[in-house]
Design a protein around this motif. Structure first.
Motif, PDB file in Angstrom:
ATOM      1  N   ARG A  61      92.449  30.492 189.243  1.00  0.00           N
ATOM      2  CA  ARG A  61      91.706  30.436 187.981  1.00  0.00           C
ATOM      3  C   ARG A  61      90.234  30.185 188.261  1.00  0.00           C
ATOM      4  O   ARG A  61      89.872  29.317 189.055  1.00  0.00           O
ATOM      5  N   LEU A  62      89.372  30.962 187.603  1.00  0.00           N
ATOM      6  CA  LEU A  62      87.926  30.782 187.751  1.00  0.00           C
ATOM      7  C   LEU A  62      87.485  29.548 186.977  1.00  0.00           C
ATOM      8  O   LEU A  62      87.762  29.426 185.777  1.00  0.00           O
ATOM      9  N   THR A  63      86.761  28.638 187.649  1.00  0.00           N
ATOM     10  CA  THR A  63      86.274  27.425 186.980  1.00  0.00           C
ATOM     11  C   THR A  63      84.753  27.333 186.953  1.00  0.00           C
ATOM     12  O   THR A  63      84.196  26.572 186.160  1.00  0.00           O
ATOM     13  N   GLY A  64      84.061  28.115 187.807  1.00  0.00           N
ATOM     14  CA  GLY A  64      82.605  28.039 187.811  1.00  0.00           C
ATOM     15  C   GLY A  64      81.983  29.105 188.689  1.00  0.00           C
ATOM     16  O   GLY A  64      82.658  29.762 189.486  1.00  0.00           O
ATOM     17  N   LEU A  65      80.678  29.270 188.526  1.00  0.00           N
ATOM     18  CA  LEU A  65      79.893  30.188 189.343  1.00  0.00           C
ATOM     19  C   LEU A  65      78.608  29.486 189.740  1.00  0.00           C
ATOM     20  O   LEU A  65      77.987  28.799 188.921  1.00  0.00           O
ATOM     21  N   GLY A  66      78.185  29.679 190.998  1.00  0.00           N
ATOM     22  CA  GLY A  66      77.030  28.942 191.474  1.00  0.00           C
ATOM     23  C   GLY A  66      77.350  27.459 191.436  1.00  0.00           C
ATOM     24  O   GLY A  66      78.384  27.018 191.927  1.00  0.00           O
ATOM     25  N   SER A  67      76.515  26.694 190.786  1.00  0.00           N
ATOM     26  CA  SER A  67      76.771  25.259 190.627  1.00  0.00           C
ATOM     27  C   SER A  67      77.141  24.913 189.190  1.00  0.00           C
ATOM     28  O   SER A  67      77.198  23.732 188.837  1.00  0.00           O
ATOM     29  N   GLU A  68      77.410  25.947 188.361  1.00  0.00           N
ATOM     30  CA  GLU A  68      77.643  25.720 186.943  1.00  0.00           C
ATOM     31  C   GLU A  68      79.117  25.921 186.586  1.00  0.00           C
ATOM     32  O   GLU A  68      79.733  26.894 187.000  1.00  0.00           O
ATOM     33  N   PRO A  69      79.710  25.015 185.784  1.00  0.00           N
ATOM     34  CA  PRO A  69      81.071  25.246 185.278  1.00  0.00           C
ATOM     35  C   PRO A  69      81.104  26.455 184.356  1.00  0.00           C
ATOM     36  O   PRO A  69      80.111  26.764 183.685  1.00  0.00           O
ATOM     37  N   LEU A  70      82.241  27.117 184.310  1.00  0.00           N
ATOM     38  CA  LEU A  70      82.363  28.328 183.504  1.00  0.00           C
ATOM     39  C   LEU A  70      82.038  28.061 182.035  1.00  0.00           C
ATOM     40  O   LEU A  70      81.385  28.875 181.373  1.00  0.00           O
ATOM     41  N   ASP A  71      82.459  26.928 181.503  1.00  0.00           N
ATOM     42  CA  ASP A  71      82.228  26.637 180.083  1.00  0.00           C
ATOM     43  C   ASP A  71      80.737  26.542 179.756  1.00  0.00           C
ATOM     44  O   ASP A  71      80.328  26.834 178.620  1.00  0.00           O
ATOM     45  N   LEU A  72      79.914  26.131 180.742  1.00  0.00           N
ATOM     46  CA  LEU A  72      78.475  26.053 180.505  1.00  0.00           C
ATOM     47  C   LEU A  72      77.793  27.399 180.666  1.00  0.00           C
ATOM     48  O   LEU A  72      76.692  27.611 180.143  1.00  0.00           O
ATOM     49  N   ILE A  73      78.431  28.318 181.382  1.00  0.00           N
ATOM     50  CA  ILE A  73      77.873  29.652 181.583  1.00  0.00           C
ATOM     51  C   ILE A  73      78.149  30.547 180.381  1.00  0.00           C
ATOM     52  O   ILE A  73      77.362  31.431 180.044  1.00  0.00           O
ATOM     53  N   MET A 103      74.475  38.157 187.061  1.00  0.00           N
ATOM     54  CA  MET A 103      74.490  36.899 187.815  1.00  0.00           C
ATOM     55  C   MET A 103      73.098  36.558 188.347  1.00  0.00           C
ATOM     56  O   MET A 103      72.664  35.408 188.296  1.00  0.00           O
ATOM     57  N   GLN A 104      72.378  37.566 188.837  1.00  0.00           N
ATOM     58  CA  GLN A 104      71.012  37.305 189.305  1.00  0.00           C
ATOM     59  C   GLN A 104      70.093  36.963 188.140  1.00  0.00           C
ATOM     60  O   GLN A 104      69.255  36.064 188.240  1.00  0.00           O
ATOM     61  N   VAL A 117      81.629  31.431 194.073  1.00  0.00           N
ATOM     62  CA  VAL A 117      82.686  31.474 193.067  1.00  0.00           C
ATOM     63  C   VAL A 117      83.585  30.255 193.252  1.00  0.00           C
ATOM     64  O   VAL A 117      84.103  30.013 194.340  1.00  0.00           O
ATOM     65  N   VAL A 118      83.758  29.490 192.178  1.00  0.00           N
ATOM     66  CA  VAL A 118      84.582  28.275 192.228  1.00  0.00           C
ATOM     67  C   VAL A 118      85.898  28.569 191.510  1.00  0.00           C
ATOM     68  O   VAL A 118      85.907  28.977 190.339  1.00  0.00           O
ATOM     69  N   THR A 119      87.002  28.367 192.214  1.00  0.00           N
ATOM     70  CA  THR A 119      88.321  28.644 191.642  1.00  0.00           C
ATOM     71  C   THR A 119      89.240  27.446 191.849  1.00  0.00           C
ATOM     72  O   THR A 119      88.990  26.579 192.690  1.00  0.00           O
ATOM     73  N   ALA A 120      90.321  27.425 191.067  1.00  0.00           N
ATOM     74  CA  ALA A 120      91.306  26.340 191.161  1.00  0.00           C
ATOM     75  C   ALA A 120      92.693  26.941 191.340  1.00  0.00           C
ATOM     76  O   ALA A 120      93.011  27.993 190.757  1.00  0.00           O
TER      77      ALA A 120
END
Length: 303
Positions: A61-73, A103-104, A117-120
């Motif tokens: 499951r995707l939880t974030g990108l870069g240093s940001e949580p998905l919900d904030l993106i 993304m850029q 890419v941050v995943t769980a």
């Protein structure tokens, strides 16, 4: 503007155009994808495609990108979507998440386009992985490896097959464009034969992944349906729709709901039946960016 990168300028221009709330009028970003593919499920956004060297990402499951949580993106991504209803964002989210340009432009990828890419996993343990742009090698390993019928041929504009065991024709309509090896008229004739010679008594028309083009592209099949007695029986005629059902496909779906006793199954479409079509492409004079401009009102309902 002088302090922004080119990608950030493009993203902000796209957000300005999206304020019109007309999803057929949009500024097209660079279509370069990341070497990863996402899909939205009720439980969240999951990785369904990855390079063979990063297969461990599949099913996470995707939880974030870069240093940001998905919900904030999500609010920043939502600003790029010309929302016509509550499902408009759901139709676009996974495409935006794998766009290098987006993304850029949002500051989530560096100059090379690589993204953290941050995943769980199922237990909630997170892991960070650097994913590169797809480049000249776009081939990805798919998850799950054995896919249901509806996900096996998404790359084709349309296709059909006859399920003899269920006496059902399954027709998937993914793009409003023709096939040189199977013109729409020829495909419609094949459907008609199957419904007439006893091989099939039911029709399933799947438009869940179609967000493109001219409603007239489906006309040969619509003519077959208009002359088929089964259109009067919702037990024999099913129409599948979802957030990506849009533009010409949405128009087809609305007209079928008005002219046939079809059972509609799925999620509400991401577009408005009363919208604008007749898209004219325009190249912006200084940047060369492509702007699609809808020019013709389409009104399918009175409410």
């Amino acid at each position: 503007v002088p302090q922004l990168t080119d990608a950030a300028i493009r993203v902000r221009l796209a957000a300005a155009v999206a304020l019109l709330g007309d999803s057929n009028t949009r500024l097209r970003p660079d279509e370069r994808p990341l070497a990863i593919e996402f899909e939205r499920f009720p439980e969240g956004v999951y990785v369904v495609g990855a390079r063979s060297s990063q297969q461990f990402l599949l099913g996470r499951r995707l939880t974030g990108l870069g240093s940001e949580p998905l919900d904030l993106i999500r609010p920043s991504l939502g600003a790029l979507v010309a929302a016509e209803n509550a499902n408009s964002y759901a139709a676009q989210e996974t495409r935006l998440l794998r766009s290098v340009d987006v993304m850029q432009g949002l500051g989530l990828a560096g100059n090379t386009g690589a993204v953290n890419v941050v995943t769980a996993n199922a237990g909630g343990t997170t892991e960070e992985t650097i994913v590169q742009p797809a480049g000249s090698d776009p081939q990805l390993v798919a998850w799950p490896s054995t896919r249901p019928r509806s996900l096996r041929r998404r790359g084709e504009a349309y296709w059909y097959e006859v399920d003899l065991a269920k006496q059902t024709v399954y027709f998937q309509y993914n793009r409003a464009s023709g096939r040189t090896d199977l013109p729409m008229a020829e495909a419609a004739d094949g459907v008609l034969r199957a419904l007439s010679d006893g091989r099939a008594s039911r029709l399933v028309l799947d438009m869940r992944f179609n967000d493109t083009g001219n409603a007239a592209a489906l006309q040969p099949l619509l003519e077959v349906i208009a002359g088929w007695p089964g259109r009067r029986d919702p037990a024999r005629f099913k129409l599948l729709v979802g957030p990506r059902t849009h533009a010409g496909a949405l128009e087809n779906a609305v007209r079928l709901s008005q002219t046939a006793a079809v059972e509609i199954i799925g999620e509400p479409p991401g577009g408005n039946p009363n919208h604008f079509g007749g898209v004219v492409p325009v190249a912006l004079p200084e940047s060369g960016l492509r702007l699609d401009v809808a020019t013709q009102p389409v009104r399918l309902t009175q409410d």
